[in-house]
Design a protein around this motif. Structure first.
Motif, PDB file in Angstrom:
ATOM      1  N   MET A 185      37.990 -18.456 -49.000  1.00 30.40           N
ATOM      2  CA  MET A 185      38.230 -18.244 -47.808  1.00 30.40           C
ATOM      3  C   MET A 185      37.768 -18.029 -46.701  1.00 30.40           C
ATOM      4  SD  MET A 185      41.497 -17.999 -46.157  1.00 30.40           S
ATOM      5  CE  MET A 185      41.714 -17.102 -44.758  1.00 30.40           C
ATOM      6  N   ASP A 186      37.718 -18.584 -45.546  1.00 29.20           N
ATOM      7  CA  ASP A 186      37.031 -18.936 -44.438  1.00 29.20           C
ATOM      8  C   ASP A 186      37.275 -17.792 -43.289  1.00 29.20           C
ATOM      9  OD1 ASP A 186      38.986 -19.777 -43.595  1.00 29.20           O
ATOM     10  OD2 ASP A 186      37.786 -21.655 -42.902  1.00 29.20           O
ATOM     11  N   GLY A 187      38.668 -17.245 -43.910  1.00 25.53           N
ATOM     12  CA  GLY A 187      38.766 -15.744 -42.374  1.00 25.53           C
ATOM     13  C   GLY A 187      38.834 -16.189 -41.029  1.00 25.53           C
ATOM     14  N   GLY A 188      39.348 -18.281 -41.145  1.00 24.64           N
ATOM     15  CA  GLY A 188      39.129 -18.660 -39.500  1.00 24.64           C
ATOM     16  C   GLY A 188      38.140 -19.224 -39.028  1.00 24.64           C
ATOM     17  N   LEU A 216      31.294 -17.616 -43.775  1.00 23.26           N
ATOM     18  CA  LEU A 216      31.171 -16.589 -43.563  1.00 23.26           C
ATOM     19  C   LEU A 216      30.755 -15.119 -44.294  1.00 23.26           C
ATOM     20  CD1 LEU A 216      33.760 -16.388 -40.443  1.00 23.26           C
ATOM     21  CD2 LEU A 216      31.218 -17.055 -40.859  1.00 23.26           C
ATOM     22  N   PRO A 217      29.901 -13.483 -43.402  1.00 20.80           N
ATOM     23  CA  PRO A 217      30.539 -12.449 -44.580  1.00 20.80           C
ATOM     24  C   PRO A 217      31.462 -11.941 -44.997  1.00 20.80           C
ATOM     25  CG  PRO A 217      28.755 -12.555 -42.932  1.00 20.80           C
ATOM     26  CD  PRO A 217      29.739 -14.007 -42.622  1.00 20.80           C
ATOM     27  N   GLU A 218      31.800 -11.896 -45.961  1.00 29.06           N
ATOM     28  CA  GLU A 218      33.346 -11.464 -46.901  1.00 29.06           C
ATOM     29  C   GLU A 218      34.170 -10.294 -46.362  1.00 29.06           C
ATOM     30  OE1 GLU A 218      35.737 -13.551 -48.788  1.00 29.06           O
ATOM     31  OE2 GLU A 218      34.830 -15.154 -47.398  1.00 29.06           O
ATOM     32  N   PRO A 219      34.921 -10.009 -46.711  1.00 24.96           N
ATOM     33  CA  PRO A 219      35.660  -8.538 -46.355  1.00 24.96           C
ATOM     34  C   PRO A 219      35.463  -7.372 -47.317  1.00 24.96           C
ATOM     35  CG  PRO A 219      37.159  -9.991 -45.710  1.00 24.96           C
ATOM     36  CD  PRO A 219      36.006 -10.645 -46.078  1.00 24.96           C
ATOM     37  N   ASP A 232      36.013  -2.514 -39.808  1.00 29.07           N
ATOM     38  CA  ASP A 232      34.983  -2.665 -38.500  1.00 29.07           C
ATOM     39  C   ASP A 232      33.791  -2.949 -39.273  1.00 29.07           C
ATOM     40  OD1 ASP A 232      36.418  -0.958 -36.293  1.00 29.07           O
ATOM     41  OD2 ASP A 232      36.024   0.744 -37.437  1.00 29.07           O
ATOM     42  N   ALA A 233      33.506  -2.390 -40.100  1.00 29.50           N
ATOM     43  CA  ALA A 233      31.737  -2.669 -40.537  1.00 29.50           C
ATOM     44  C   ALA A 233      31.714  -4.356 -40.856  1.00 29.50           C
ATOM     45  CB  ALA A 233      31.982  -2.153 -42.281  1.00 29.50           C
ATOM     46  N   TRP A 234      32.885  -5.084 -41.014  1.00 29.79           N
ATOM     47  CA  TRP A 234      32.971  -6.719 -41.968  1.00 29.79           C
ATOM     48  C   TRP A 234      32.989  -7.298 -40.260  1.00 29.79           C
ATOM     49  CZ3 TRP A 234      37.609 -10.185 -40.507  1.00 29.79           C
ATOM     50  CH2 TRP A 234      36.926 -11.902 -40.786  1.00 29.79           C
ATOM     51  N   LEU A 235      33.654  -6.400 -38.761  1.00 31.76           N
ATOM     52  CA  LEU A 235      33.999  -7.448 -37.786  1.00 31.76           C
ATOM     53  C   LEU A 235      31.748  -7.488 -37.775  1.00 31.76           C
ATOM     54  CD1 LEU A 235      36.609  -6.219 -36.259  1.00 31.76           C
ATOM     55  CD2 LEU A 235      36.327  -8.151 -37.414  1.00 31.76           C
ATOM     56  N   LEU A 236      31.681  -6.392 -37.091  1.00 35.86           N
ATOM     57  CA  LEU A 236      30.352  -6.237 -36.841  1.00 35.86           C
ATOM     58  C   LEU A 236      29.331  -7.338 -38.058  1.00 35.86           C
ATOM     59  CD1 LEU A 236      29.168  -2.491 -36.551  1.00 35.86           C
ATOM     60  CD2 LEU A 236      29.735  -4.409 -34.338  1.00 35.86           C
ATOM     61  N   ALA A 237      29.349  -7.704 -39.094  1.00 43.17           N
ATOM     62  CA  ALA A 237      28.212  -7.738 -40.146  1.00 43.17           C
ATOM     63  C   ALA A 237      28.473  -9.668 -39.261  1.00 43.17           C
ATOM     64  CB  ALA A 237      28.761  -7.749 -41.399  1.00 43.17           C
ATOM     65  N   PHE A 283      27.057 -10.709 -35.682  1.00 40.47           N
ATOM     66  CA  PHE A 283      25.538 -10.228 -35.982  1.00 40.47           C
ATOM     67  C   PHE A 283      25.615 -11.685 -37.202  1.00 40.47           C
ATOM     68  CE2 PHE A 283      26.388  -6.020 -33.699  1.00 40.47           C
ATOM     69  CZ  PHE A 283      25.177  -6.577 -32.776  1.00 40.47           C
ATOM     70  N   PHE A 284      25.978 -12.351 -37.529  1.00 39.92           N
ATOM     71  CA  PHE A 284      25.834 -13.476 -38.472  1.00 39.92           C
ATOM     72  C   PHE A 284      25.812 -14.129 -37.543  1.00 39.92           C
ATOM     73  CE2 PHE A 284      27.754 -17.225 -40.155  1.00 39.92           C
ATOM     74  CZ  PHE A 284      26.515 -17.103 -41.174  1.00 39.92           C
ATOM     75  N   PHE A 285      26.737 -14.786 -36.898  1.00 41.05           N
ATOM     76  CA  PHE A 285      26.572 -15.486 -36.346  1.00 41.05           C
ATOM     77  C   PHE A 285      25.949 -15.680 -34.650  1.00 41.05           C
ATOM     78  CE2 PHE A 285      31.198 -15.738 -36.353  1.00 41.05           C
ATOM     79  CZ  PHE A 285      31.785 -17.429 -36.878  1.00 41.05           C
ATOM     80  N   GLY A 286      25.147 -14.194 -34.725  1.00 40.95           N
ATOM     81  CA  GLY A 286      23.962 -14.176 -34.263  1.00 40.95           C
ATOM     82  C   GLY A 286      22.694 -14.482 -34.036  1.00 40.95           C
ATOM     83  N   ALA A 287      22.491 -13.738 -35.461  1.00 41.13           N
ATOM     84  CA  ALA A 287      21.406 -14.726 -36.498  1.00 41.13           C
ATOM     85  C   ALA A 287      21.557 -16.562 -36.817  1.00 41.13           C
ATOM     86  CB  ALA A 287      21.539 -13.359 -37.266  1.00 41.13           C
ATOM     87  N   ARG A 288      22.441 -16.810 -36.591  1.00 36.49           N
ATOM     88  CA  ARG A 288      22.261 -17.850 -37.203  1.00 36.49           C
ATOM     89  C   ARG A 288      22.100 -18.591 -35.607  1.00 36.49           C
ATOM     90  NH1 ARG A 288      27.579 -21.300 -39.752  1.00 36.49           N
ATOM     91  NH2 ARG A 288      26.854 -23.011 -39.274  1.00 36.49           N
ATOM     92  N   PHE A 289      21.938 -18.473 -34.827  1.00 40.82           N
ATOM     93  CA  PHE A 289      21.919 -19.462 -33.315  1.00 40.82           C
ATOM     94  C   PHE A 289      21.213 -18.261 -32.966  1.00 40.82           C
ATOM     95  CE2 PHE A 289      26.577 -19.935 -34.757  1.00 40.82           C
ATOM     96  CZ  PHE A 289      26.258 -21.291 -34.762  1.00 40.82           C
ATOM     97  N   GLY A 290      20.553 -17.677 -33.225  1.00 40.76           N
ATOM     98  CA  GLY A 290      18.431 -17.451 -32.848  1.00 40.76           C
ATOM     99  C   GLY A 290      19.224 -16.485 -31.373  1.00 40.76           C
ATOM    100  N   PHE A 291      20.337 -15.455 -31.803  1.00 41.58           N
ATOM    101  CA  PHE A 291      19.774 -14.825 -30.507  1.00 41.58           C
ATOM    102  C   PHE A 291      19.068 -14.041 -30.637  1.00 41.58           C
ATOM    103  CE2 PHE A 291      24.977 -13.780 -29.896  1.00 41.58           C
ATOM    104  CZ  PHE A 291      25.245 -15.738 -29.761  1.00 41.58           C
ATOM    105  N   ASP A 292      18.572 -13.328 -28.770  1.00 43.37           N
ATOM    106  CA  ASP A 292      16.832 -12.560 -29.191  1.00 43.37           C
ATOM    107  C   ASP A 292      17.620 -11.252 -28.842  1.00 43.37           C
ATOM    108  OD1 ASP A 292      17.842 -12.400 -26.342  1.00 43.37           O
ATOM    109  OD2 ASP A 292      16.785 -13.655 -25.681  1.00 43.37           O
ATOM    110  N   LYS A 293      16.435 -10.324 -28.733  1.00 40.41           N
ATOM    111  CA  LYS A 293      16.743  -9.073 -28.764  1.00 40.41           C
ATOM    112  C   LYS A 293      17.918  -8.620 -27.200  1.00 40.41           C
ATOM    113  CE  LYS A 293      14.624  -4.657 -28.069  1.00 40.41           C
ATOM    114  NZ  LYS A 293      13.069  -3.695 -27.771  1.00 40.41           N
TER     115      LYS A 293
END
Length: 257
Positions: A1-4, A71-74, A99-104, A107-117
């Protein structure tokens, strides 16, 4: 399941929009659609997860089969605790994990696409401005409009008070003026005269003369009268070895008794 997760948001704004959509869907499941959500979480079924989708929909389904998942799983097995807890407590527990899953995911997208600080900080601040799912479900979420108005009022009041404080004249600190030598000498003479007056009132118990600063005196420990050392034949050197001095009168009284 990809969660959309069929698309990949690449900017901070896109990730935040994905976060808001998934969040809205999960809030619906735990509030307005809670009866349907409760029914779908059958403890007799296998491990079930609550997914929020970017289009503001939700679904209860089995976890993804592929390892690792896209994606990270709930959290797994939310249905197993349904009948072993009070409904309110169970929904609050699911909300915390949501809430924990939404943050995961964000920030998974942020890490994957190289978000800086700076990007990660901006993304977190945007998400943190919204009440958490737990706060919504528990009824502790505050309305943003009231918070903003109260903050603006406090800031305006502070600015007004600061402006008032700035306009008030500050008291000037004055240094003490240096005294003339004549004034200091006069004060010193007055202090010496006061000491002489106080000491001059003391009279020798033997000769009756007043105290003089240049003479040795000794006090009787019994009658507490003062005597010239020469009148009672006591020298300063001898006085240092006397633990308790008794004048001649007190000594004679002791001897008679």
């Amino acid at each position: 399941m990809d969660g959309g997760g069929a698309y990949n948001p690449r900017t901070v704004e896109e990730v935040f929009r994905d976060f808001k959509g998934r969040r809205s869907g999960m809030i619906k499941a735990l509030t307005s659609d809670v009866q349907e959500f409760y029914r779908l979480c059958d403890p007799e079924k296998e491990n079930l997860c609550l997914y929020g989708r970017p289009d503001e929909h939700w679904e209860v389904n089995l976890p993804a089969e592929e390892v690792p998942p896209e994606l990270p799983e709930p959290v797994l097995g939310i249905n197993f605790a349904r009948d072993g807890m009070q409904e309110k407590d169970w929904l609050s527990l699911v909300a915390v994990h949501s809430d924990a899953w939404l943050l995961a995911v964000a920030f998974f997208f942020g890490a994957r696409f190289g978000f800086d600080k700076a990007d990660r900080k901006r993304l977190f601040n945007m998400m943190n401005d919204l009440p958490s799912i737990f706060e919504v479900v528990a009824g502790t979420a505050k309305k943003p409009s009231k918070e903003k108005s109260s903050v603006s009022n406090n800031s305006s009041n502070r600015s007004k008070s600061n402006s008032k404080r700035g306009s008030e004249p500050r008291p000037k600190l004055t240094k003490p003026e240096p005294k003339d030598e004549e004034e200091e000498e006069e004060e010193g003479v007055e202090e010496e005269e006061d000491e002489d007056d106080e000491q001059g009132e003391t009279q020798c118990g033997a000769c009756g003369e007043s105290y003089a600063a240049d003479e040795f005196w000794i006090c009787c420990d019994l009658c507490e009268n003062w005597f010239h050392g020469k009148c009672v034949k006591i020298t300063p050197a001898r006085a240092e070895h006397i633990k308790q001095y008794k004048c001649p009168s007190c000594s004679n009284k002791r001897a008679r008794s």
